[in-house]
Design an enzyme around this catalytic site. Structure first.
Site, PDB file in Angstrom:
ATOM      1  N   LYS A 122     -28.074  -0.293   3.289  1.00  0.00           N
ATOM      2  CA  LYS A 122     -26.842   0.183   2.628  1.00  0.00           C
ATOM      3  C   LYS A 122     -26.772  -0.494   1.277  1.00  0.00           C
ATOM      4  O   LYS A 122     -26.972  -1.698   1.181  1.00  0.00           O
ATOM      5  CB  LYS A 122     -25.648  -0.183   3.501  1.00  0.00           C
ATOM      6  CG  LYS A 122     -24.321  -0.436   2.804  1.00  0.00           C
ATOM      7  CD  LYS A 122     -23.195  -0.574   3.826  1.00  0.00           C
ATOM      8  CE  LYS A 122     -22.059  -1.457   3.310  1.00  0.00           C
ATOM      9  NZ  LYS A 122     -20.994  -1.630   4.321  1.00  0.00           N
ATOM     10  N   LYS A 158     -24.491  -1.162  -2.251  1.00  0.00           N
ATOM     11  CA  LYS A 158     -23.167  -1.079  -2.864  1.00  0.00           C
ATOM     12  C   LYS A 158     -23.301  -0.313  -4.174  1.00  0.00           C
ATOM     13  O   LYS A 158     -24.291  -0.480  -4.907  1.00  0.00           O
ATOM     14  CB  LYS A 158     -22.634  -2.484  -3.148  1.00  0.00           C
ATOM     15  CG  LYS A 158     -22.355  -3.291  -1.883  1.00  0.00           C
ATOM     16  CD  LYS A 158     -21.122  -2.791  -1.145  1.00  0.00           C
ATOM     17  CE  LYS A 158     -20.819  -3.644   0.072  1.00  0.00           C
ATOM     18  NZ  LYS A 158     -19.544  -3.280   0.708  1.00  0.00           N
ATOM     19  N   GLU A 212     -19.787   5.592   2.082  1.00  0.00           N
ATOM     20  CA  GLU A 212     -18.689   4.804   2.662  1.00  0.00           C
ATOM     21  C   GLU A 212     -17.569   4.602   1.643  1.00  0.00           C
ATOM     22  O   GLU A 212     -17.816   4.173   0.514  1.00  0.00           O
ATOM     23  CB  GLU A 212     -19.274   3.453   3.112  1.00  0.00           C
ATOM     24  CG  GLU A 212     -18.326   2.577   3.913  1.00  0.00           C
ATOM     25  CD  GLU A 212     -19.019   1.282   4.378  1.00  0.00           C
ATOM     26  OE1 GLU A 212     -20.273   1.233   4.369  1.00  0.00           O
ATOM     27  OE2 GLU A 212     -18.306   0.333   4.723  1.00  0.00           O
ATOM     28  N   LYS A 243     -14.476  -2.342  12.122  1.00  0.00           N
ATOM     29  CA  LYS A 243     -14.549  -3.798  12.001  1.00  0.00           C
ATOM     30  C   LYS A 243     -13.357  -4.332  12.791  1.00  0.00           C
ATOM     31  O   LYS A 243     -12.216  -3.985  12.450  1.00  0.00           O
ATOM     32  CB  LYS A 243     -14.394  -4.241  10.543  1.00  0.00           C
ATOM     33  CG  LYS A 243     -15.486  -3.777   9.602  1.00  0.00           C
ATOM     34  CD  LYS A 243     -15.171  -4.176   8.165  1.00  0.00           C
ATOM     35  CE  LYS A 243     -16.269  -3.697   7.225  1.00  0.00           C
ATOM     36  NZ  LYS A 243     -15.924  -3.925   5.807  1.00  0.00           N
ATOM     37  N   GLY A 289     -19.411  -5.136   8.786  1.00  0.00           N
ATOM     38  CA  GLY A 289     -19.525  -6.597   8.768  1.00  0.00           C
ATOM     39  C   GLY A 289     -18.644  -7.187   7.704  1.00  0.00           C
ATOM     40  O   GLY A 289     -18.225  -6.496   6.763  1.00  0.00           O
ATOM     41  N   SER A 349     -26.596  -4.813   4.382  1.00  0.00           N
ATOM     42  CA  SER A 349     -25.742  -4.375   3.285  1.00  0.00           C
ATOM     43  C   SER A 349     -26.162  -5.135   2.037  1.00  0.00           C
ATOM     44  O   SER A 349     -26.077  -6.353   1.988  1.00  0.00           O
ATOM     45  CB  SER A 349     -24.281  -4.685   3.645  1.00  0.00           C
ATOM     46  OG  SER A 349     -23.428  -4.468   2.547  1.00  0.00           O
ATOM     47  N   ASP A 400     -13.922   3.226   5.796  1.00  0.00           N
ATOM     48  CA  ASP A 400     -13.857   1.810   6.166  1.00  0.00           C
ATOM     49  C   ASP A 400     -12.416   1.353   5.887  1.00  0.00           C
ATOM     50  O   ASP A 400     -11.564   1.387   6.792  1.00  0.00           O
ATOM     51  CB  ASP A 400     -14.908   1.035   5.326  1.00  0.00           C
ATOM     52  CG  ASP A 400     -14.848  -0.482   5.452  1.00  0.00           C
ATOM     53  OD1 ASP A 400     -13.956  -1.005   6.142  1.00  0.00           O
ATOM     54  OD2 ASP A 400     -15.684  -1.173   4.833  1.00  0.00           O
TER      55      ASP A 400
HETATM   56  O1  OSB Z   1     -17.143  -2.971   2.606  1.00  0.00           O
HETATM   57  O2  OSB Z   1     -18.391  -3.194   4.274  1.00  0.00           O
HETATM   58  C1  OSB Z   1     -17.775  -3.701   3.347  1.00  0.00           C
HETATM   59  C2  OSB Z   1     -18.420  -7.468   3.236  1.00  0.00           C
HETATM   60  C3  OSB Z   1     -17.153  -7.932   2.936  1.00  0.00           C
HETATM   61  C4  OSB Z   1     -16.144  -7.036   2.730  1.00  0.00           C
HETATM   62  C5  OSB Z   1     -16.378  -5.660   2.828  1.00  0.00           C
HETATM   63  C6  OSB Z   1     -17.649  -5.194   3.155  1.00  0.00           C
HETATM   64  C7  OSB Z   1     -18.687  -6.111   3.317  1.00  0.00           C
HETATM   65  C8  OSB Z   1     -20.062  -5.730   3.573  1.00  0.00           C
HETATM   66  C9  OSB Z   1     -20.935  -6.799   4.191  1.00  0.00           C
HETATM   67  O3  OSB Z   1     -20.555  -4.690   3.229  1.00  0.00           O
HETATM   68  C10 OSB Z   1     -21.513  -6.419   5.498  1.00  0.00           C
HETATM   69  C11 OSB Z   1     -22.142  -7.582   6.216  1.00  0.00           C
HETATM   70  O4  OSB Z   1     -21.411  -8.426   6.772  1.00  0.00           O
HETATM   71  O5  OSB Z   1     -23.366  -7.635   6.245  1.00  0.00           O
HETATM   72 MG    MG Z   2     -17.371  -0.990   3.431  1.00  0.00          MG
END
Ligand code: OSB
Ligand code: MG
Length: 368
Positions: A161, A163, A213, A262, A290, A135, A238
């Site tokens: 992925k 953001k 997502e 999660k 994650g 990510s 999510d």
């Molecule tokens: O939205 O998936 C998410 C980390 C913290 C809070 C929300 C998210 C995330 C990540 C990190 O995208 C994923 C990772 O742990 O590699």
């Molecule tokens: Mg997410």
């Protein structure tokens, strides 16, 4: 097993690079580690609440409160046969799922160790390796993003992925797709858009994304169903999914075609498995999200992701993608084929390095 002692530690670990999302920038990861001792065994869990209520309403402070005043007193000194009766005493507590998940993780680690089996086996996992991705946070420019993505592809990750946030979306996707026309690519908006942004979201359909997502409200299910009707790209939820009941609503309404699981967000492995099984029965693929876990949480994530319907690659990257040193031995690494080995030793399958854990501990309380 009799629960003889519970220890909570708030930890603070520096990230190898700042992590920016539509929610803000993080330089450190602060979580709560749960240690449960009983019958000569030790179980570990991680509470993934953050300092501020941004991704979730839970915070380190609310989690510490609910753990210390309600969750731990409900199980301390009691004897349990297995995980189903161990989580029963605190089922009355509404919400506070990250706090609950940390306790269930520590209990599950201890019960798996009592049986002498891996957590993967304990949870019903069927695979020895799981596909994983990375990510990638928001970067200063499309060129910088390409550089960062190139580095992760070189490390072996097969799924990226990125953001996105309003004003930092389509041009980032376009840049990555131009450079890498074939990679598995997905985006995560962390609820940054509304139905007014439908034009931009539809424009993403041109880039062969694996999924989008959580584009809309963090507690929305209905608007996502309206959006999904107008998109070719699958929506993945999510933030909106806390329970199997939410999952049912989302699937029945057509709000998404994929679910991110999660354990912290849904309150533990038991609810995660219910969601996994329900999705399997509806032919809806799931994948493991994650929360920038340390090796303690990561061991549990790898174990859960070994269940059969975790089809898409998880946000379960190598320890060194997050931290200079991890608090477990061995650290988590990624294989050349973009997979991660699921630990096979009893429980989470990795040892906690207590010296390092001490170094990162900023607050500690023992309940006995
Ligand atoms: O939205 O998936 C998410 C980390 C913290 C809070 C929300 C998210 C995330 C990540 C990190 O995208 C994923 C990772 O742990 O590699
Ligand atoms: Mg997410």
């Amino acid at each position: 097993m009799k629960i003889e002692k519970v220890e909570l530690r708030q930890t603070k670990m520096e990230l190898v690079s700042p992590f920016e999302t539509s929610l803000g920038v993080e330089l450190f990861e602060e979580h709560i580690m749960v240690r449960i001792d009983g019958d000569g065994l030790t179980g570990w869990g991680e509470v993934v609440a953050a300092p501020s209520p941004s991704y979730s309403y839970e915070t380190l402070t609310t989690a510490w409160h609910v753990l210390g005043d309600f969750l731990i007193p409900s199980i301390l000194g009691k004897e349990f046969q297995g995980i189903a009766d161990a989580i029963e005493p605190y089922r009355w507590i509404r919400g506070h799922r990250m706090a609950k998940a940390g306790v269930e993780a520590a209990l599950s680690d201890a019960f798996a160790k009592a049986k002498g089996i891996s957590l993967s086996k304990f949870l019903g996992g069927t695979r020895k390796k799981v596909p994983v991705g990375v990510s990638v946070g928001l970067q200063s420019s499309p060129a910088e993003l390409i550089k960062v993505v190139a580095g992760y592809l070189k490390d072996g990750y097969k799924r990226i992925k990125i953001k996105i946030a309003p004003g930092r979306d389509i041009e980032l996707v376009k840049a990555v797709r131009k450079e890498y026309p074939e990679i598995q690519l997905q985006v995560d908006a962390n609820s940054a858009y509304t139905l007014d942004d439908i034009k931009m979201l539809q424009a993403l359909d041109d880039y062969n994304l694996q999924l989008i997502e959580q584009p809309l409200g963090y507690d929305d299910i209905y608007d996502h169903s309206l959006l999904q009707q107008k998109l070719k790209t699958p929506i993945c939820l999510d933030e909106s999914i806390y329970t199997v009941s939410d999952t049912r609503a989302a699937i029945e309404l057509g709000s998404c075609k994929i679910i991110n699981i999660k354990p912290g967000r849904v309150g533990g492995y038991t609810e995660s498995i219910k969601i996994h099984d329900y999705c399997a029965s509806k032919n809806i693929p799931v994948w493991h999200g994650g929360m920038y876990e340390s090796g303690i949480g990561r061991g549990g994530n790898a174990a859960l992701a070994s269940l059969p319907n975790f089809i898409l690659p998880g946000d379960i990257s190598a320890s060194k993608r997050y931290y200079k040193v991890d608090i477990v031995e061995p650290e988590f690494v990624i294989n050349n084929d973009g997979t991660m080995d699921v630990p096979t030793k009893p429980g989470i399958g990795v040892e906690v390095n207590l010296n390092l854990l001490d170094k990162f501990t900023v607050r500690k309380t023992i309940y006995s």
